[in-house]
Write a protein that holds these residues in place. Structure first.
Motif, PDB file in Angstrom:
ATOM      1  N   ARG A 170      13.099   1.837 -12.219  1.00 26.95           N
ATOM      2  CA  ARG A 170      13.708   3.086 -12.653  1.00 26.95           C
ATOM      3  C   ARG A 170      14.156   3.961 -11.489  1.00 26.95           C
ATOM      4  O   ARG A 170      13.909   5.162 -11.459  1.00 26.95           O
ATOM      5  CB  ARG A 170      12.758   3.863 -13.550  1.00 26.95           C
ATOM      6  CG  ARG A 170      12.465   3.119 -14.816  1.00 26.95           C
ATOM      7  CD  ARG A 170      11.796   4.004 -15.821  1.00 26.95           C
ATOM      8  NE  ARG A 170      11.560   3.237 -17.023  1.00 26.95           N
ATOM      9  CZ  ARG A 170      10.468   3.298 -17.731  1.00 26.95           C
ATOM     10  NH1 ARG A 170       9.505   4.106 -17.394  1.00 26.95           N
ATOM     11  NH2 ARG A 170      10.335   2.558 -18.809  1.00 26.95           N
ATOM     12  N   ALA A 171      14.773   3.361 -10.492  1.00 25.99           N
ATOM     13  CA  ALA A 171      15.373   4.067  -9.353  1.00 25.99           C
ATOM     14  C   ALA A 171      14.355   4.851  -8.532  1.00 25.99           C
ATOM     15  O   ALA A 171      14.702   5.830  -7.888  1.00 25.99           O
ATOM     16  CB  ALA A 171      16.515   4.962  -9.818  1.00 25.99           C
ATOM     17  N   LEU A 172      13.095   4.459  -8.561  1.00 22.58           N
ATOM     18  CA  LEU A 172      12.089   5.091  -7.721  1.00 22.58           C
ATOM     19  C   LEU A 172      12.023   4.366  -6.383  1.00 22.58           C
ATOM     20  O   LEU A 172      12.431   3.220  -6.262  1.00 22.58           O
ATOM     21  CB  LEU A 172      10.718   5.057  -8.399  1.00 22.58           C
ATOM     22  CG  LEU A 172      10.595   5.865  -9.681  1.00 22.58           C
ATOM     23  CD1 LEU A 172       9.214   5.681 -10.283  1.00 22.58           C
ATOM     24  CD2 LEU A 172      10.856   7.332  -9.427  1.00 22.58           C
ATOM     25  N   LYS A 173      11.500   5.051  -5.390  1.00 24.14           N
ATOM     26  CA  LYS A 173      11.394   4.484  -4.053  1.00 24.14           C
ATOM     27  C   LYS A 173       9.932   4.260  -3.705  1.00 24.14           C
ATOM     28  O   LYS A 173       9.072   5.065  -4.045  1.00 24.14           O
ATOM     29  CB  LYS A 173      12.028   5.443  -3.043  1.00 24.14           C
ATOM     30  CG  LYS A 173      13.481   5.685  -3.319  1.00 24.14           C
ATOM     31  CD  LYS A 173      14.011   6.800  -2.474  1.00 24.14           C
ATOM     32  CE  LYS A 173      15.457   7.047  -2.864  1.00 24.14           C
ATOM     33  NZ  LYS A 173      15.917   8.345  -2.465  1.00 24.14           N
ATOM     34  N   CYS A 174       9.662   3.178  -3.005  1.00 24.37           N
ATOM     35  CA  CYS A 174       8.318   2.887  -2.542  1.00 24.37           C
ATOM     36  C   CYS A 174       8.174   3.480  -1.148  1.00 24.37           C
ATOM     37  O   CYS A 174       8.808   3.024  -0.198  1.00 24.37           O
ATOM     38  CB  CYS A 174       8.088   1.379  -2.515  1.00 24.37           C
ATOM     39  SG  CYS A 174       6.438   0.932  -1.950  1.00 24.37           S
ATOM     40  N   CYS A 175       7.347   4.502  -1.026  1.00 19.35           N
ATOM     41  CA  CYS A 175       7.175   5.203   0.240  1.00 19.35           C
ATOM     42  C   CYS A 175       5.812   4.900   0.831  1.00 19.35           C
ATOM     43  O   CYS A 175       4.821   4.811   0.124  1.00 19.35           O
ATOM     44  CB  CYS A 175       7.335   6.702   0.042  1.00 19.35           C
ATOM     45  SG  CYS A 175       8.957   7.148  -0.566  1.00 19.35           S
ATOM     46  N   LEU A 176       5.794   4.799   2.148  1.00 24.94           N
ATOM     47  CA  LEU A 176       4.581   4.484   2.896  1.00 24.94           C
ATOM     48  C   LEU A 176       4.450   5.494   4.019  1.00 24.94           C
ATOM     49  O   LEU A 176       5.431   5.783   4.716  1.00 24.94           O
ATOM     50  CB  LEU A 176       4.667   3.069   3.453  1.00 24.94           C
ATOM     51  CG  LEU A 176       3.468   2.511   4.174  1.00 24.94           C
ATOM     52  CD1 LEU A 176       2.289   2.371   3.230  1.00 24.94           C
ATOM     53  CD2 LEU A 176       3.798   1.155   4.767  1.00 24.94           C
ATOM     54  N   LYS A 196       0.822  -1.212   0.000  1.00 22.13           N
ATOM     55  CA  LYS A 196       0.000   0.000   0.000  1.00 22.13           C
ATOM     56  C   LYS A 196       0.855   1.261   0.000  1.00 22.13           C
ATOM     57  O   LYS A 196       0.528   2.252   0.644  1.00 22.13           O
ATOM     58  CB  LYS A 196      -0.978  -0.009   1.176  1.00 22.13           C
ATOM     59  CG  LYS A 196      -1.951  -1.154   1.095  1.00 22.13           C
ATOM     60  CD  LYS A 196      -2.931  -1.147   2.227  1.00 22.13           C
ATOM     61  CE  LYS A 196      -3.849  -2.343   2.048  1.00 22.13           C
ATOM     62  NZ  LYS A 196      -4.587  -2.657   3.247  1.00 22.13           N
ATOM     63  N   GLY A 197       1.970   1.183  -0.721  1.00 22.88           N
ATOM     64  CA  GLY A 197       2.854   2.336  -0.865  1.00 22.88           C
ATOM     65  C   GLY A 197       2.692   2.965  -2.232  1.00 22.88           C
ATOM     66  O   GLY A 197       1.824   2.583  -3.010  1.00 22.88           O
ATOM     67  N   CYS A 201      10.991  10.249  -0.765  1.00 23.08           N
ATOM     68  CA  CYS A 201       9.952  10.176   0.267  1.00 23.08           C
ATOM     69  C   CYS A 201       9.827  11.529   0.979  1.00 23.08           C
ATOM     70  O   CYS A 201      10.805  12.259   1.124  1.00 23.08           O
ATOM     71  CB  CYS A 201      10.291   9.103   1.292  1.00 23.08           C
ATOM     72  SG  CYS A 201      10.352   7.445   0.610  1.00 23.08           S
ATOM     73  N   GLN A 202       8.619  11.824   1.431  1.00 21.71           N
ATOM     74  CA  GLN A 202       8.382  13.041   2.201  1.00 21.71           C
ATOM     75  C   GLN A 202       8.761  12.805   3.664  1.00 21.71           C
ATOM     76  O   GLN A 202       9.093  11.690   4.060  1.00 21.71           O
ATOM     77  CB  GLN A 202       6.928  13.460   2.087  1.00 21.71           C
ATOM     78  CG  GLN A 202       6.533  13.830   0.668  1.00 21.71           C
ATOM     79  CD  GLN A 202       5.069  14.196   0.564  1.00 21.71           C
ATOM     80  OE1 GLN A 202       4.303  14.074   1.523  1.00 21.71           O
ATOM     81  NE2 GLN A 202       4.673  14.655  -0.609  1.00 21.71           N
TER      82      GLN A 202
END
Length: 60
Positions: free
Chosen positions: A49-55, A30-31, A37-38
């Motif tokens: 593609r070098a993105l981050k999964c933020c939750l 659920k990210g 990330c904030q």
């Protein structure tokens, strides 16, 4: 030489499948996949593609 070309072709074909796996893992947590990330979010996984999964952090 043929073996090297064969392995290169296999890796290029598997790259999109691997990237989709990371995005699917993020959605299951659920990210959301973003560049950074904030302050109220934590890094839980990696996306394609070098993105981050933020939750969003949950208060205790």
């Amino acid at each position: 030489m043929k073996t090297t070309l064969f392995l290169l072709a296999v890796f290029l074909l598997l790259a999109p499948a691997r990237n989709a796996f990371f995005d699917q893992k993020c959605l299951k947590l659920k990210g959301r996949c973003v560049k950074s990330c904030q302050k109220n979010e934590e890094l839980v996984a990696l996306c394609q593609r070098a993105l981050k999964c933020c939750l969003v952090l949950q208060p205790c």
